[in-house]
Design a protein around this motif. Structure first.
Motif, PDB file in Angstrom:
ATOM      1  N   GLY A  68      26.631 103.660  27.529  1.00  0.00           N
ATOM      2  CA  GLY A  68      26.777 103.820  26.093  1.00  0.00           C
ATOM      3  C   GLY A  68      25.620 104.518  25.411  1.00  0.00           C
ATOM      4  N   VAL A  69      24.961 105.448  26.142  1.00  0.00           N
ATOM      5  CA  VAL A  69      23.863 106.209  25.547  1.00  0.00           C
ATOM      6  C   VAL A  69      24.039 107.689  25.878  1.00  0.00           C
ATOM      7  CG1 VAL A  69      22.204 104.314  25.582  1.00  0.00           C
ATOM      8  CG2 VAL A  69      22.403 105.805  27.572  1.00  0.00           C
ATOM      9  N   ARG A  70      23.495 108.540  25.041  1.00  0.00           N
ATOM     10  CA  ARG A  70      23.550 109.974  25.281  1.00  0.00           C
ATOM     11  C   ARG A  70      22.182 110.453  25.733  1.00  0.00           C
ATOM     12  NH1 ARG A  70      27.115 112.589  20.287  1.00  0.00           N
ATOM     13  NH2 ARG A  70      29.050 111.449  20.727  1.00  0.00           N
ATOM     14  N   LYS A  71      21.972 110.437  27.035  1.00  0.00           N
ATOM     15  CA  LYS A  71      20.697 110.845  27.601  1.00  0.00           C
ATOM     16  C   LYS A  71      20.926 111.506  28.948  1.00  0.00           C
ATOM     17  CE  LYS A  71      17.712 107.326  25.488  1.00  0.00           C
ATOM     18  NZ  LYS A  71      16.702 106.270  25.734  1.00  0.00           N
ATOM     19  N   SER A  72      19.969 112.343  29.317  1.00  0.00           N
ATOM     20  CA  SER A  72      19.930 112.843  30.681  1.00  0.00           C
ATOM     21  C   SER A  72      19.066 111.890  31.496  1.00  0.00           C
ATOM     22  CB  SER A  72      19.319 114.247  30.721  1.00  0.00           C
ATOM     23  OG  SER A  72      19.015 114.605  32.056  1.00  0.00           O
TER      24      SER A  72
END
Length: 329
Positions: A68-72
């Motif tokens: 539930g996160v937007r990360k690389s």
């Protein structure tokens, strides 16, 4: 302060349960939901106040969606309180592992980044992949402020055959490589893998013929490597829809009289299919229990169009009660 590979005060004594280890290796057949189970275990451990690193091995980029996160996650990233994650690649892991072994970024660059050495490393079976295992081991030894940086590292490992190859490499190094910079870390990594107080393997499977067969083969391979098993996570089980009486008697009687009904007929057909699917699950679970007498964790099939953080939290809830029921492992 303890050095890498040595037991410190935080690992002495008999652990209370699965999440009290330093390293959990999650493996199983491709497509059985290893990443989902590994992430649910990580979420649960973080809930309990443990500092957790979820480390994937060159996996598809699903971590962001699941967590539930937007990360690389090419490098270690914070996800939530007490929870970090990384999707390791062999190249990046080799660089970190090489610097850790050689204790110098300059020496690493002079040695490992030469074209001849790169070609040699690519030719050594399993060495690039082993760098990811070495990186995971290293994070179990990291210290920060007088305590481990991570209380628990969960390695979301590759599929069965690849996992066994990966976990075999430390022993191969110790058996074949002359004493030197590689053998010390390989020895410490091997000691961790074969210490049941610090490391366990969690096998993930589906209640189906091929996944169960492969799980039994994986368990045998891990036993030969001296790696202790934790619970077997049986994923995507169809939930029971009927009481025993309705399932065994009432549904059949109703089907005999109303199966041709335009409204009830399709409903009864779906009910019979559901019952058959649940019975098939039960038979495979029974086989697994008979041939691999380890504790089982049962996770339901979540009928979701998109698997997101809320679903992961639900699976963590299911795991929590079952792990508490198992007790010390």
């Amino acid at each position: 302060m303890s050095q890498p590979g040595q037991s410190g005060p935080w690992v002495r004594g008999e652990p209370r349960g699965l999440l009290d280890r330093r390293l959990l290796i999650v493996s199983g057949k491709g497509g059985v939901g290893r990443t989902t189970v590994a992430a649910a275990l990580a979420v649960l451990a973080a809930r309990r106040g443990k500092r957790v690193l979820l480390a994937q091995t060159k996996s598809k980029d699903r971590l962001g969606a699941v967590l539930g996160v937007r990360k690389s996650f090419a490098e270690i990233q914070p996800v939530a309180d007490n929870l970090w994650a990384v999707n390791m690649t062999p190249e990046a892991a080799l660089r970190e592992y090489g610097i850790m072994v050689l204790r110098s970024a300059f020496i690493y660059k002079q040695v490992f980044e030469r074209d001849v050495v790169r070609a040699f490393l690519r030719a050594v079976p399993g060495l690039l992949d082993y760098s990811m295992l070495g990186k995971a081991w290293y994070h179990t030894t990291e210290m920060h402020g007088g305590r481990p940086r991570y209380d628990l590292v969960i390695l979301d490992g590759p599929a069965t055959g690849h996992a066994l190859t990966l976990l075999r490499v430390p022993k191969v190094i110790l058996d074949t490589v002359p004493e030197g910079p590689l053998t010390g870390p390989a020895r410490d990594c091997r000691q961790l893998l074969t210490d049941p107080l610090r490391c366990r393997a969690v096998l993930v499977t589906l209640a189906e013929d091929l996944p169960v067969t492969e799980t039994l083969q994986l368990a045998k391979g891990l036993h030969e490597l001296g790696i202790a098993l934790g619970p077997v996570a049986v994923n995507r089980l169809y939930p029971p829809r009927f009481s025993t009486g309705m399932s065994a008697i009432g549904l059949d009687e109703l089907s005999a009289t109303a199966s041709s009904d335009a409204v009830l007929g399709p409903v009864l057909a779906a009910a019979r299919l559901q019952r058959q699917r649940a019975q098939l699950n039960d038979s495979h679970v029974a086989r697994l229990r008979a041939e691999l007498p380890e504790p089982q964790l049962h996770l339901p099939y979540l009928f979701r169009s998109v698997f997101e953080r809320q679903a992961l939290e639900e699976l963590a809830d299911r795991l929590e009660g079952q792990l508490d029921g198992i007790g010390a492992i």
